[in-house]
Write an enzyme that holds these catalytic residues in place. Structure first.
Site, PDB file in Angstrom:
ATOM      1  CB  ALA A 155      -0.917   0.016   1.226  1.00 41.82           C
ATOM      2  CE  LYS A 156       2.970   6.956  -4.127  1.00 41.87           C
ATOM      3  NZ  LYS A 156       4.408   6.622  -3.976  1.00 41.87           N
ATOM      4  CB  ALA A 157       0.144   3.535   3.751  1.00 44.01           C
ATOM      5  CE1 TYR A 161       6.769   7.307  -0.118  1.00 50.66           C
ATOM      6  CE2 TYR A 161       4.796   6.205   0.650  1.00 50.66           C
ATOM      7  CZ  TYR A 161       5.740   6.413  -0.323  1.00 50.66           C
ATOM      8  OH  TYR A 161       5.672   5.724  -1.505  1.00 50.66           O
TER       9      TYR A 161
END
Length: 302
Positions: A155-157, A161
């Site tokens: 998932a690009k959560a 980051y």
């Protein structure tokens, strides 16, 4: 940016009015997902590169986290195109963001309202025009890439980051342009916001998907390399193999195709952009600018 407008839950609002409440759930816990997409100017008009693939990944990221986006994928695609049109931008970076609202707080997010915002702005070469041509200096980070079961790595959560920010800022403070994170086994994983490729003995290598985010530009490079007849392997490699690589380069929507000329004060190859990186760059920019008929399906025109 102040003169731009942002799409928020179906409405186009001025930049200064695109606000959320201080008690917004995602602001407190980082529980949200996002995408990074680019629109390029071509001879046939402005076009978004691999729009459907990016939107699909956005929805998959939300599904992984258990977030229900209150729109269909095609509605988001059209909202992205409309936001670009309304801002009258020929080229831009696009940031769709899915976040939870202010109607609920606490670690139990179930039942919190789900919202979508789409921002666009002019953003040049993420790692610099000189970096695209001559390569950048990179540091192996003291921070590791998330273990596959620490969080949902496909998932690009948003919250994931934090790790990338720590790695990036550490590299910048130490005089480098970017960071490379190793996985928990000590193998090369990815940059703070990029996938990585190396060239060694005529073979193009990149870490497997079990170790990295499933990058759209990564996939683009793999498809280009195969059409160019290059030998490609998806396999783990350690930092010492990176040090003795003939070439290395980053890929990503923001970074595009950025050569790496040095890692930890060790020159990579001849310390310049190598022939494979140049070939991939030429094919990539040819594709995004609508000059390559083989990849025309990747473009969605405004």
């Amino acid at each position: 940016m102040k003169n731009l407008s942002i799409w928020m839950d179906g409405k186009i609002v001025p930049w200064k009015n695109a606000n959320v409440h201080v008690m917004t759930h995602t602001l407190h816990y980082g529980f949200g997902v996002f995408e990074g997409i680019r629109c390029y100017s071509t001879r046939q008009g402005s076009a978004v590169f691999r729009l459907r693939e990016h939107t699909s990944r956005l929805f998959k990221s939300a599904h992984i986290l258990g977030m229900d986006i209150p729109y269909a994928e095609e509605e988001i695609n059209e909202a992205i195109l409309e936001t670009i049109r309304r801002n009258k931008l020929k080229e831009c970076y696009i940031r769709p963001l899915v976040y939870l609202g202010s109607d609920k707080l606490g670690l139990n997010h179930i039942g919190a309202s789900c919202h979508v915002a789409i921002a666009v702005w002019t953003w040049g070469a993420y790692l610099g025009e000189d970096g695209l041509k001559n390569g950048i200096r990179v540091k192996i980070s003291s921070f590791s890439r998330h273990h596959i079961n620490v969080t949902m790595t496909k998932a690009k959560a948003c919250g994931a980051y934090i790790n990338s920010i720590l790695a990036k800022s550490e590299a910048i403070k130490n005089g480098y342009d970017e960071a490379i994170l190793l996985d928990v086994n000590g193998n090369v994983a990815e940059g703070s916001g990029e996938n990585i490729f190396i060239v060694r003995n005529g073979v193009l290598k990149t870490p497997p998907l079990t170790a990295v985010l499933e990058g759209i530009t990564r996939d683009t490079v793999l498809q280009i390399a195969k059409k160019e007849g290059m030998s490609v392997k998806e396999e783990h490699f350690a930092r010492d193999e990176l040090y003795i690589a003939d070439e290395a380069f980053f890929t990503g929507t923001a970074a595009e195709i950025t050569p790496i000329r040095e890692v930890d004060n060790r020159k990579i190859g001849n310390g310049k952009r190598g022939p494979v990186a140049k070939k991939i760059q030429d094919a990539f920019f040819g594709a995004v600018q609508g000059k390559n008929e083989l990849f025309k399906s990747w473009l969605t025109y405004l």
